[in-house]
Design a protein around this motif. Structure first.
Motif, PDB file in Angstrom:
ATOM      1  N   ALA A 170      44.373  39.870  43.090  1.00 34.27           N
ATOM      2  CA  ALA A 170      44.398  39.488  41.678  1.00 34.27           C
ATOM      3  C   ALA A 170      43.766  38.107  41.526  1.00 34.27           C
ATOM      4  O   ALA A 170      44.115  37.178  42.237  1.00 34.27           O
ATOM      5  CB  ALA A 170      45.832  39.482  41.155  1.00 34.27           C
ATOM      6  N   SER A 189      45.083  36.398  35.136  1.00 29.67           N
ATOM      7  CA  SER A 189      45.642  37.273  34.109  1.00 29.67           C
ATOM      8  C   SER A 189      45.505  36.586  32.762  1.00 29.67           C
ATOM      9  O   SER A 189      45.497  35.363  32.668  1.00 29.67           O
ATOM     10  CB  SER A 189      47.107  37.606  34.399  1.00 29.67           C
ATOM     11  OG  SER A 189      47.907  36.455  34.265  1.00 29.67           O
ATOM     12  N   ASN A 194      49.522  40.641  29.904  1.00 30.12           N
ATOM     13  CA  ASN A 194      49.602  41.111  31.290  1.00 30.12           C
ATOM     14  C   ASN A 194      48.361  41.872  31.742  1.00 30.12           C
ATOM     15  O   ASN A 194      48.441  42.801  32.533  1.00 30.12           O
ATOM     16  CB  ASN A 194      50.854  41.961  31.507  1.00 30.12           C
ATOM     17  CG  ASN A 194      52.107  41.139  31.448  1.00 30.12           C
ATOM     18  OD1 ASN A 194      52.078  39.946  31.721  1.00 30.12           O
ATOM     19  ND2 ASN A 194      53.210  41.748  31.085  1.00 30.12           N
ATOM     20  N   GLU A 195      47.223  41.497  31.249  1.00 25.76           N
ATOM     21  CA  GLU A 195      45.966  42.086  31.696  1.00 25.76           C
ATOM     22  C   GLU A 195      45.480  41.283  32.891  1.00 25.76           C
ATOM     23  O   GLU A 195      45.105  40.124  32.756  1.00 25.76           O
ATOM     24  CB  GLU A 195      44.934  42.032  30.569  1.00 25.76           C
ATOM     25  CG  GLU A 195      43.596  42.592  30.948  1.00 25.76           C
ATOM     26  CD  GLU A 195      42.569  42.396  29.849  1.00 25.76           C
ATOM     27  OE1 GLU A 195      41.412  42.154  30.195  1.00 25.76           O
ATOM     28  OE2 GLU A 195      42.931  42.480  28.675  1.00 25.76           O
ATOM     29  N   THR A 196      45.519  41.892  34.065  1.00 23.10           N
ATOM     30  CA  THR A 196      45.139  41.207  35.293  1.00 23.10           C
ATOM     31  C   THR A 196      43.783  41.709  35.777  1.00 23.10           C
ATOM     32  O   THR A 196      43.544  42.905  35.799  1.00 23.10           O
ATOM     33  CB  THR A 196      46.201  41.432  36.390  1.00 23.10           C
ATOM     34  OG1 THR A 196      47.456  40.961  35.913  1.00 23.10           O
ATOM     35  CG2 THR A 196      45.844  40.707  37.663  1.00 23.10           C
ATOM     36  N   SER A 197      42.924  40.800  36.161  1.00 17.20           N
ATOM     37  CA  SER A 197      41.619  41.151  36.712  1.00 17.20           C
ATOM     38  C   SER A 197      41.632  40.877  38.208  1.00 17.20           C
ATOM     39  O   SER A 197      42.177  39.876  38.662  1.00 17.20           O
ATOM     40  CB  SER A 197      40.516  40.342  36.041  1.00 17.20           C
ATOM     41  OG  SER A 197      40.423  40.702  34.680  1.00 17.20           O
ATOM     42  N   THR A 198      41.001  41.773  38.959  1.00  9.06           N
ATOM     43  CA  THR A 198      41.044  41.716  40.415  1.00  9.06           C
ATOM     44  C   THR A 198      39.646  41.518  41.001  1.00  9.06           C
ATOM     45  O   THR A 198      38.656  41.523  40.278  1.00  9.06           O
ATOM     46  CB  THR A 198      41.641  43.024  40.974  1.00  9.06           C
ATOM     47  OG1 THR A 198      40.766  44.109  40.630  1.00  9.06           O
ATOM     48  CG2 THR A 198      43.033  43.282  40.423  1.00  9.06           C
ATOM     49  N   LYS A 222      46.060  32.563  33.375  1.00  8.18           N
ATOM     50  CA  LYS A 222      46.810  32.178  34.571  1.00  8.18           C
ATOM     51  C   LYS A 222      45.986  32.596  35.783  1.00  8.18           C
ATOM     52  O   LYS A 222      45.774  33.780  36.018  1.00  8.18           O
ATOM     53  CB  LYS A 222      48.165  32.869  34.593  1.00  8.18           C
ATOM     54  CG  LYS A 222      49.099  32.406  33.505  1.00  8.18           C
ATOM     55  CD  LYS A 222      50.434  33.094  33.591  1.00  8.18           C
ATOM     56  CE  LYS A 222      51.325  32.629  32.484  1.00  8.18           C
ATOM     57  NZ  LYS A 222      51.279  33.435  31.310  1.00  8.18           N
ATOM     58  N   LYS A 232      45.427  33.472  39.462  1.00  5.51           N
ATOM     59  CA  LYS A 232      46.329  34.021  40.483  1.00  5.51           C
ATOM     60  C   LYS A 232      45.833  33.715  41.888  1.00  5.51           C
ATOM     61  O   LYS A 232      46.618  33.509  42.789  1.00  5.51           O
ATOM     62  CB  LYS A 232      46.433  35.537  40.330  1.00  5.51           C
ATOM     63  CG  LYS A 232      46.887  36.005  38.974  1.00  5.51           C
ATOM     64  CD  LYS A 232      48.363  36.054  38.921  1.00  5.51           C
ATOM     65  CE  LYS A 232      48.794  36.628  37.578  1.00  5.51           C
ATOM     66  NZ  LYS A 232      50.173  36.808  37.486  1.00  5.51           N
TER      67      LYS A 232
END
Length: 160
Positions: free
Chosen positions: A32, A35, A39-43, A153, A155
Protein backbone atom coordinates in the motif's frame (compact mmCIF):
# COMPACT_ATOMS: atom_id res chain seq x y z
CA UNK A 1 15.25 -36.19 31.99
CA UNK A 2 15.04 -32.48 32.82
CA UNK A 3 18.73 -32.07 32.07
CA UNK A 4 18.23 -33.69 28.64
CA UNK A 5 15.30 -31.34 27.91
CA UNK A 6 17.39 -28.30 28.89
CA UNK A 7 20.21 -29.36 26.56
CA UNK A 8 17.75 -29.95 23.73
CA UNK A 9 16.13 -26.52 24.20
CA UNK A 10 19.52 -24.84 24.34
CA UNK A 11 20.59 -26.59 21.11
CA UNK A 12 17.39 -25.51 19.39
CA UNK A 13 17.83 -21.90 20.49
CA UNK A 14 21.32 -21.87 18.96
CA UNK A 15 20.32 -23.35 15.60
CA UNK A 16 16.82 -21.88 15.21
CA UNK A 17 17.84 -18.36 14.05
CA UNK A 18 20.14 -19.80 11.38
CA UNK A 19 17.43 -22.15 10.15
CA UNK A 20 14.79 -19.42 10.29
CA UNK A 21 16.91 -17.05 8.18
CA UNK A 22 17.27 -19.71 5.49
CA UNK A 23 13.59 -20.66 5.44
CA UNK A 24 11.97 -17.24 5.62
CA UNK A 25 12.07 -15.11 2.48
CA UNK A 26 9.73 -12.18 2.36
CA UNK A 27 8.69 -10.75 -0.99
CA UNK A 28 6.30 -7.82 -1.05
CA UNK A 29 3.93 -8.25 -3.97
CA UNK A 30 1.46 -5.43 -3.49
CA UNK A 31 2.43 -2.76 -0.95
CA UNK A 32 0.00 0.00 0.00
CA UNK A 33 1.40 3.39 -1.02
CA UNK A 34 -1.21 5.85 0.24
CA UNK A 35 -4.87 6.23 1.07
CA UNK A 36 -7.33 9.02 0.42
CA UNK A 37 -10.59 9.89 2.16
CA UNK A 38 -13.15 7.12 1.98
CA UNK A 39 -10.57 4.36 2.62
CA UNK A 40 -9.46 4.29 -1.00
CA UNK A 41 -5.98 2.77 -0.90
CA UNK A 42 -3.59 2.74 -3.84
CA UNK A 43 -0.93 0.05 -4.12
CA UNK A 44 2.28 -0.63 -6.02
CA UNK A 45 0.26 -2.71 -8.52
CA UNK A 46 -1.98 0.30 -9.15
CA UNK A 47 1.14 2.42 -9.69
CA UNK A 48 2.54 -0.08 -12.20
CA UNK A 49 -0.80 -0.18 -14.05
CA UNK A 50 -0.93 3.63 -14.09
CA UNK A 51 2.60 3.94 -15.50
CA UNK A 52 1.94 1.28 -18.14
CA UNK A 53 -1.32 2.85 -19.36
CA UNK A 54 0.14 6.36 -19.30
CA UNK A 55 3.13 5.38 -21.44
CA UNK A 56 1.50 2.85 -23.77
CA UNK A 57 -1.97 4.37 -24.32
CA UNK A 58 -1.38 8.10 -23.83
CA UNK A 59 2.29 8.19 -24.92
CA UNK A 60 3.15 10.46 -21.99
CA UNK A 61 5.86 10.22 -19.39
CA UNK A 62 4.07 12.40 -16.81
CA UNK A 63 0.54 13.58 -16.36
CA UNK A 64 1.63 17.05 -15.28
CA UNK A 65 4.62 19.15 -16.17
CA UNK A 66 4.89 20.09 -12.49
CA UNK A 67 5.20 16.54 -11.11
CA UNK A 68 8.51 15.86 -9.40
CA UNK A 69 8.43 12.05 -9.80
CA UNK A 70 6.24 9.12 -10.82
CA UNK A 71 4.67 8.60 -7.41
CA UNK A 72 3.72 12.28 -7.07
CA UNK A 73 2.27 12.12 -10.59
CA UNK A 74 0.28 8.99 -9.63
CA UNK A 75 -1.01 10.66 -6.47
CA UNK A 76 -1.97 13.76 -8.46
CA UNK A 77 -3.91 11.59 -10.93
CA UNK A 78 -6.01 10.10 -8.12
CA UNK A 79 -6.80 13.47 -6.52
CA UNK A 80 -7.50 15.14 -9.89
CA UNK A 81 -9.86 12.29 -10.77
CA UNK A 82 -11.83 12.92 -7.57
CA UNK A 83 -12.01 16.64 -8.43
CA UNK A 84 -13.14 15.86 -12.00
CA UNK A 85 -15.94 13.73 -10.56
CA UNK A 86 -17.03 16.53 -8.24
CA UNK A 87 -17.35 18.90 -11.19
CA UNK A 88 -18.89 16.21 -13.48
CA UNK A 89 -16.15 16.55 -16.07
CA UNK A 90 -16.78 14.08 -18.92
CA UNK A 91 -13.96 14.06 -21.50
CA UNK A 92 -14.03 11.94 -24.62
CA UNK A 93 -13.50 8.20 -24.05
CA UNK A 94 -10.20 6.62 -25.04
CA UNK A 95 -10.05 3.42 -27.10
CA UNK A 96 -7.21 1.03 -26.32
CA UNK A 97 -5.90 -0.78 -29.40
CA UNK A 98 -5.46 -4.55 -29.51
CA UNK A 99 -1.69 -4.22 -29.90
CA UNK A 100 -1.48 -2.16 -26.69
CA UNK A 101 -3.73 -4.67 -24.90
CA UNK A 102 -1.31 -7.43 -25.90
CA UNK A 103 1.62 -5.46 -24.47
CA UNK A 104 -0.31 -5.01 -21.23
CA UNK A 105 -1.63 -8.56 -20.99
CA UNK A 106 -0.71 -8.71 -17.28
CA UNK A 107 -3.85 -6.63 -16.64
CA UNK A 108 -7.38 -7.56 -17.62
CA UNK A 109 -9.60 -5.54 -19.97
CA UNK A 110 -11.71 -3.99 -17.20
CA UNK A 111 -8.62 -2.76 -15.32
CA UNK A 112 -7.14 -1.19 -18.44
CA UNK A 113 -10.41 0.51 -19.40
CA UNK A 114 -10.96 1.82 -15.86
CA UNK A 115 -7.41 3.18 -15.64
CA UNK A 116 -7.63 4.78 -19.10
CA UNK A 117 -10.90 6.47 -18.08
CA UNK A 118 -9.36 7.64 -14.80
CA UNK A 119 -6.31 9.08 -16.57
CA UNK A 120 -8.48 10.77 -19.21
CA UNK A 121 -10.56 12.55 -16.58
CA UNK A 122 -7.49 13.41 -14.50
CA UNK A 123 -5.64 14.73 -17.53
CA UNK A 124 -8.54 16.97 -18.54
CA UNK A 125 -8.78 18.43 -15.03
CA UNK A 126 -5.00 18.89 -14.67
CA UNK A 127 -4.73 20.65 -18.04
CA UNK A 128 -7.53 22.98 -16.97
CA UNK A 129 -5.78 23.77 -13.67
CA UNK A 130 -2.36 24.20 -15.32
CA UNK A 131 -3.87 26.73 -17.72
CA UNK A 132 -5.43 28.60 -14.79
CA UNK A 133 -2.43 28.56 -12.45
CA UNK A 134 0.52 28.74 -14.92
CA UNK A 135 3.04 28.79 -12.07
CA UNK A 136 4.71 25.83 -10.34
CA UNK A 137 4.32 27.35 -6.87
CA UNK A 138 0.60 28.01 -7.31
CA UNK A 139 0.09 24.55 -8.75
CA UNK A 140 1.94 23.00 -5.78
CA UNK A 141 -0.25 24.98 -3.39
CA UNK A 142 -3.32 23.59 -5.16
CA UNK A 143 -1.93 20.04 -4.78
CA UNK A 144 -1.36 20.66 -1.05
CA UNK A 145 -4.98 21.79 -0.69
CA UNK A 146 -6.12 18.58 -2.41
CA UNK A 147 -3.98 16.50 -0.04
CA UNK A 148 -5.73 18.07 2.93
CA UNK A 149 -9.16 17.90 1.30
CA UNK A 150 -8.86 14.18 0.54
CA UNK A 151 -7.03 13.39 3.82
CA UNK A 152 -3.94 11.88 2.21
CA UNK A 153 -2.14 9.29 4.34
CA UNK A 154 1.17 7.93 3.01
CA UNK A 155 1.42 4.23 3.90
CA UNK A 156 4.76 3.23 2.37
CA UNK A 157 7.83 4.45 4.28
CA UNK A 158 9.90 4.76 1.10
CA UNK A 159 7.57 7.44 -0.33
CA UNK A 160 7.35 9.67 2.76
Amino acid sequence: MIRYLQILLMALSIYTPAIAEELVQVEVINEALFSLAGNETSTTRDLALYKSVLTEVFRKKNLSQYSANGVQDFLLSRMAYKEAQVFSLKPEAVKISDSVRKKLEAYDKAELDREANLITQSLAWIELKENQLKDRERFQNWIDVLKRKYQLKIKSPQYR
